[in-house]
Scaffold this active site. Structure first.
Site, PDB file in Angstrom:
ATOM      1  CE1 TYR A  44      28.021  30.959 -11.722  1.00 62.64           C
ATOM      2  CE2 TYR A  44      30.081  31.192 -12.924  1.00 62.64           C
ATOM      3  CZ  TYR A  44      29.133  30.398 -12.311  1.00 62.64           C
ATOM      4  OH  TYR A  44      29.290  29.032 -12.298  1.00 62.64           O
ATOM      5  NE  ARG A  55      14.536  22.077   0.547  1.00 60.85           N
ATOM      6  CZ  ARG A  55      15.755  21.641   0.306  1.00 60.85           C
ATOM      7  NH1 ARG A  55      16.305  20.731   1.077  1.00 60.85           N
ATOM      8  NH2 ARG A  55      16.463  22.112  -0.697  1.00 60.85           N
ATOM      9  CE  LYS A  88      23.797  21.942  -1.833  1.00 63.97           C
ATOM     10  NZ  LYS A  88      22.764  22.204  -0.830  1.00 63.97           N
ATOM     11  CE  LYS A 114      21.928  32.200  -8.232  1.00 63.83           C
ATOM     12  NZ  LYS A 114      22.261  32.036  -6.809  1.00 63.83           N
ATOM     13  CD  GLU A 151      18.699  28.457  -2.406  1.00 62.32           C
ATOM     14  OE1 GLU A 151      17.493  28.721  -2.510  1.00 62.32           O
ATOM     15  OE2 GLU A 151      19.206  27.464  -2.939  1.00 62.32           O
ATOM     16  N   GLY A 190      16.868  23.528  -6.734  1.00 62.95           N
ATOM     17  CA  GLY A 190      17.335  22.292  -7.360  1.00 62.95           C
ATOM     18  C   GLY A 190      18.184  22.516  -8.599  1.00 62.95           C
TER      19      GLY A 190
HETATM   20  P1  ADP Z   1      19.298  26.194  -6.175  1.00 59.89           P
HETATM   21  O1  ADP Z   1      18.321  26.928  -5.312  1.00 59.89           O
HETATM   22  O2  ADP Z   1      18.729  25.789  -7.485  1.00 59.89           O
HETATM   23  O3  ADP Z   1      20.019  25.084  -5.452  1.00 59.89           O
HETATM   24  P2  ADP Z   1      21.431  28.082  -5.654  1.00 59.89           P
HETATM   25  O4  ADP Z   1      21.085  29.513  -5.708  1.00 59.89           O
HETATM   26  O5  ADP Z   1      21.509  27.435  -4.302  1.00 59.89           O
HETATM   27  O6  ADP Z   1      20.409  27.255  -6.558  1.00 59.89           O
HETATM   28  O7  ADP Z   1      22.804  27.811  -6.412  1.00 59.89           O
HETATM   29  C1  ADP Z   1      23.281  26.491  -6.677  1.00 59.89           C
HETATM   30  C2  ADP Z   1      24.747  26.492  -7.087  1.00 59.89           C
HETATM   31  O8  ADP Z   1      24.960  27.371  -8.217  1.00 59.89           O
HETATM   32  C3  ADP Z   1      25.697  27.049  -6.032  1.00 59.89           C
HETATM   33  O9  ADP Z   1      26.073  26.068  -5.096  1.00 59.89           O
HETATM   34  C4  ADP Z   1      26.879  27.495  -6.887  1.00 59.89           C
HETATM   35  O10 ADP Z   1      27.685  26.415  -7.281  1.00 59.89           O
HETATM   36  C5  ADP Z   1      26.208  28.034  -8.125  1.00 59.89           C
HETATM   37  N1  ADP Z   1      25.973  29.504  -7.997  1.00 59.89           N
HETATM   38  C6  ADP Z   1      24.820  30.111  -7.666  1.00 59.89           C
HETATM   39  N2  ADP Z   1      24.972  31.477  -7.632  1.00 59.89           N
HETATM   40  C7  ADP Z   1      26.253  31.728  -7.950  1.00 59.89           C
HETATM   41  C8  ADP Z   1      27.053  32.939  -8.080  1.00 59.89           C
HETATM   42  N3  ADP Z   1      26.536  34.162  -7.881  1.00 59.89           N
HETATM   43  N4  ADP Z   1      28.336  32.804  -8.410  1.00 59.89           N
HETATM   44  C9  ADP Z   1      28.892  31.572  -8.611  1.00 59.89           C
HETATM   45  N5  ADP Z   1      28.214  30.406  -8.507  1.00 59.89           N
HETATM   46  C10 ADP Z   1      26.911  30.474  -8.190  1.00 59.89           C
END
Ligand code: ADP
Length: 456
Positions: A210, A300, A245, A166, A296, A172
């Site tokens: 993951y 906002r 989402k 990441k 995270e 997003g």
């Molecule tokens: P963003 O900041 O781009 O929204 P996030 O970190 O919030 O990204 O992750 C978005 C989505 O990605 C999560 O809701 C989930 O579906 C998937 N995801 C993120 N990290 C993991 C993880 N460690 N294991 C499984 N799914 C993950």
């Protein structure tokens, strides 16, 4: 600078540095409180609803967001010229830009949101993970910023594949890639770094384990500058497409009262750790055994805040403005009673039959649904031209009822009633999804769309 409304300190005038439905949402809250508003808009948005609803409006640049809604000198000038003493950034655009919050401060304009320091701390995912784990908020096994690929491969062996790389500055759904073996890991680190640099101007990436098909559960918090923090329960946003989402609901069908209490406490601890002020969302992943892990914090207002408003009867935006003006929270945790169930569908101008291709154009017929327990937040109207330059959100349909099944049936009724002609929309997609038996069961996870597509 300040004035009093109903005995509370309040802003004289609020500028909304955003567009679309969220700008309308914020203008509505300001009007109800009694604060005049300033809209800013790009040339493409001259006929937008937020422009006509605001007390005054200023064009801040051409169509591209980089030259208008992200144009800091133009936004600050509009605030200074109009005499606005606060800026609400909405979501997206300037909402998570600590540098913008700092510039507002330098001009004696209140940025309606947390301090630049909390934004920096939580906006950087790797730093946020470190802070959370030091405060006993569980995080997924993972690394800090990756500096050496061979080292990263060794780490990945330790907690096991699959892992997700990441961008630490990501958001997003961008700058994230899953790797199933060392070769993919090496490749994805390189690709993610490039993407991160391109989208976020910061090439740093980290990785974490993951989890296979977890649920996405997030907790809404509100904090004032006096150290009071409350939470409004959780939202379940597991129904996603490409990590974005599609449907949100509150409460989560997978969360028991006991887990809810723990999630709420963890979220409040997280907000306190960041010295947080304002509204925010702590995102967690929930595994099959109901263990949750911090993912995270969004510093906002969130797109899906409305469903938390429906189950708590609290106007989150009004409270956000109240806190930003320096007042203490209007309620305590024990005053918050969650009741019933709310579901939200995001209706986009996209063609679900052509892989959700954006479908801008003119809406020539528009009849939104209504009735008890139905809320439609939107900026569109019959004759409105959806510009191709921004996201394709047309509206958010939210339905509340005492139980999940009643809320779901109400949503189906509302979606069937909704008429939008002239452009392709995701309405037909949601009409099917709401009747899907897995959705009806409430027993799904972030893998929902993979199998859902195969069923059709
Ligand atoms: P963003 O900041 O781009 O929204 P996030 O970190 O919030 O990204 O992750 C978005 C989505 O990605 C999560 O809701 C989930 O579906 C998937 N995801 C993120 N990290 C993991 C993880 N460690 N294991 C499984 N799914 C993950």
């Amino acid at each position: 600078m300040w004035k009093k409304i109903n005995g509370k300190d309040m802003f004289k005038k609020v500028l909304i540095a955003n567009r679309g439905e969220v700008a309308v949402r914020i203008i509505r809250a300001c009007r109800e409180i009694g604060i005049p508003t300033v809209a800013v808009y790009s040339q493409a948005d001259a006929n937008s609803l937020h422009v006509s609803l605001a007390t005054e409006a200023y064009c801040i640049g051409p169509n591209e967001s980089s030259k208008s809604y992200l144009n800091i000198p133009a936004i600050i000038s509009a605030a200074l010229v109009s005499g606005a003493d606060a800026i609400h950034p909405g979501y997206g655009f300037m909402s998570e830009r600590a540098d913008f919050a700092e510039i507002c401060e330098e001009h004696n304009i209140k940025f309606i949101g947390p301090s630049p320091e909390s934004m920096k701390l939580m906006g950087d995912k790797a730093t946020a993970r470190k802070t959370m784990s030091s405060k006993n908020v569980p995080i997924t096994p993972g690394t800090g910023i990756i500096t050496d690929i061979e080292e990263a491969k060794k780490e990945a062996e330790k907690f096991g594949y699959p892992v997700i790389v990441k961008a630490t500055a990501g958001g997003g759904g961008k700058g994230m890639r899953v790797a199933n073996n060392p070769e993919e890991l090496e490749q994805n680190i390189t690709l993610c770094r490039q993407e991160a640099e391109k989208f976020f101007g910061n090439p740093d990436v980290y990785m974490e384990k993951y989890l296979v098909n977890p649920r996405h559960i997030e907790v809404q918090i509100i904090a004032d500058r006096f150290g009071n923090v409350v939470h409004l329960g959780e939202r379940d946003c597991s129904i996603q497409r490409r990590h974005q989402k599609l449907v949100e609901e509150a409460p989560s069908p997978a969360v028991s009262d006991d887990v809810r209490k723990k999630l709420g406490e963890a979220a409040v601890r997280a907000a306190k750790a960041a010295n947080y002020e304002g509204v925010g969302t702590i995102e967690f992943l929930l595994d099959k055994d109901k263990n949750f892990y911090f993912m995270e914090m969004n510093t906002r207002l969130q797109v899906e805040h409305g469903i938390s408003e429906m189950i708590s009867n609290i106007d989150i935006v009004r409270e956000q403005i109240n806190i930003a003006a320096g007042n203490p929270l209007s309620f305590k945790q024990e005053d918050i009673k969650l009741y019933g169930h709310a579901i939200e569908c995001r209706i986009n101008a996209e063609d679900p039959e052509r892989n959700f291709l954006p479908a801008p154009g003119e809406i020539n017929g528009y009849i939104p649904p209504g009735g008890f327990g139905v809320r439609v937040d939107s900026h569109v109207y019959s004759g409105y031209k959806i510009p191709p330059y921004y996201d394709s959100l047309i509206s958010k349909v939210m339905c509340w009822a005492p139980t999940r099944e009643e809320a779901r049936r109400r949503m189906y009724r509302a979606l069937k009633e909704y008429v939008i002609t002239g452009v392709k929309t995701t309405l037909p997609f949601y009409q099917d999804l709401i009747e899907d038996e897995v959705f009806i069961s409430g027993n799904f996870d972030t893998g929902f769309m993979n199998t859902y597509k195969q069923n059709k």
